[in-house]
Design an enzyme around this catalytic site. Structure first.
Site, PDB file in Angstrom:
ATOM      1  N   HIS A 122      48.121  -0.848  92.706  1.00  0.00           N
ATOM      2  CA  HIS A 122      46.732  -0.818  92.963  1.00  0.00           C
ATOM      3  C   HIS A 122      46.169  -2.355  93.062  1.00  0.00           C
ATOM      4  O   HIS A 122      46.553  -3.526  93.220  1.00  0.00           O
ATOM      5  CB  HIS A 122      46.308  -0.935  90.851  1.00  0.00           C
ATOM      6  CG  HIS A 122      46.395   0.228  90.762  1.00  0.00           C
ATOM      7  ND1 HIS A 122      45.421   1.661  90.675  1.00  0.00           N
ATOM      8  CD2 HIS A 122      47.502   0.934  89.721  1.00  0.00           C
ATOM      9  CE1 HIS A 122      46.041   2.670  90.322  1.00  0.00           C
ATOM     10  NE2 HIS A 122      47.315   1.774  89.488  1.00  0.00           N
ATOM     11  N   THR A 174      62.107  -8.103  95.657  1.00  0.00           N
ATOM     12  CA  THR A 174      60.628  -7.820  95.980  1.00  0.00           C
ATOM     13  C   THR A 174      60.983  -8.088  97.471  1.00  0.00           C
ATOM     14  O   THR A 174      59.896  -8.029  98.641  1.00  0.00           O
ATOM     15  CB  THR A 174      59.430  -8.986  95.641  1.00  0.00           C
ATOM     16  OG1 THR A 174      60.190 -10.655  96.062  1.00  0.00           O
ATOM     17  CG2 THR A 174      59.633  -9.504  93.826  1.00  0.00           C
ATOM     18  N   LYS A 175      61.916  -7.930  98.056  1.00  0.00           N
ATOM     19  CA  LYS A 175      62.272  -8.227  99.313  1.00  0.00           C
ATOM     20  C   LYS A 175      63.695  -7.246  99.483  1.00  0.00           C
ATOM     21  O   LYS A 175      64.242  -7.286  99.129  1.00  0.00           O
ATOM     22  CB  LYS A 175      62.915  -9.783 100.041  1.00  0.00           C
ATOM     23  CG  LYS A 175      61.836 -10.312  99.975  1.00  0.00           C
ATOM     24  CD  LYS A 175      61.777 -12.056 100.095  1.00  0.00           C
ATOM     25  CE  LYS A 175      60.871 -12.703  99.696  1.00  0.00           C
ATOM     26  NZ  LYS A 175      60.871 -13.867 100.707  1.00  0.00           N
ATOM     27  N   LYS A 192      76.504 -12.339  96.461  1.00  0.00           N
ATOM     28  CA  LYS A 192      77.680 -12.398  96.790  1.00  0.00           C
ATOM     29  C   LYS A 192      77.252 -11.221  98.619  1.00  0.00           C
ATOM     30  O   LYS A 192      76.495 -10.789  97.817  1.00  0.00           O
ATOM     31  CB  LYS A 192      78.746 -10.875  96.166  1.00  0.00           C
ATOM     32  CG  LYS A 192      79.302 -12.629  95.268  1.00  0.00           C
ATOM     33  CD  LYS A 192      80.402 -11.683  94.670  1.00  0.00           C
ATOM     34  CE  LYS A 192      81.044 -12.315  93.468  1.00  0.00           C
ATOM     35  NZ  LYS A 192      82.469 -11.541  92.216  1.00  0.00           N
TER      36      LYS A 192
END
Length: 206
Positions: A122, A174-175, A192
């Site tokens: 949003h 987030t990535k 790892k």
């Protein structure tokens, strides 16, 4: 012009059509849509299991597919209201997951409990309008084959998780996550990576 485009281009017609699909002040489709319309539009493969207490907030104007042998456990919520939702073959959606499209999940994926995967955001920039009333944006989330996602993970809009990646419990992704990596934390970071030279999982060099 298709019927869908005619409806979308006419605000009054769009409002009426929306009312027919979803009751006022609600977010899930009407009973007759769930039981008599969706089965003609959405695809489920052979041997799928959708537990009785799963909430399917699915609408016919966006696609939904569930591959053969896949399982959706109780108390999960699947929503394609703002984007297509695709789940591959032999994939497990654990207890209490929330998946909001646009999301594409591959084959042989394991999602543990209480995972949140949302391709929806949003807007919040206009301080004179509540975020709940601001423009919705979407970005496709892609989860590749053979991925394992631990309990209580959050995956944000636009992220791609690579093949055979592992996401540790409680992480916020987030990535993008590369293939054959283990990530943990908030925000999630690589701890790892599989080496095809040594055939072992190795920690990254700092």
């Amino acid at each position: 012009m298709s019927i869908a485009n005619v409806i979308k281009s006419n605000p009054k017609l769009k409002k009426v059509f929306h009312w027919m699909l979803i009751p006022p002040n609600d977010f899930r489709p009407r009973w007759w849509i769930r039981n008599f319309v969706n089965p003609f539009f959405h695809k489920k493969g052979k041997g799928t299991i959708v537990r009785y207490r799963t909430r399917l907030d699915l609408l016919p104007f966006n696609s939904f597919s569930l591959g053969a042998g896949s399982v959706i456990e109780d108390f999960s919520v699947l929503n394609n209201g703002v984007g297509d939702l695709s789940i591959g073959h032999h994939t497990i959606i654990g207890i209490g997951n929330t998946i909001i499209g646009p999301v594409q999940i591959g084959n042989h994926v394991m999602l543990a409990q209480n995972v949140v995967i949302s391709g929806l955001n949003h807007g919040y920039e206009d301080i004179n309008i509540s975020p709940s009333d601001q423009v919705v944006t979407t970005k496709l989330i892609t989860i590749s084959d053979d991925v394992w996602i631990g309990a209580n993970v959050v995956i944000t809009a636009g992220v791609r998780i690579g093949k055979h990646a592992i996401v540790g419990g409680g992480s916020v992704v987030t990535k993008d996550v590369p293939d054959y990596c283990v990530v943990v934390g908030n925000p999630a970071k690589i701890i790892k990576r599989y080496s095809f030279e040594s055939n072992t999982w190795e920690r990254p060099v700092l």
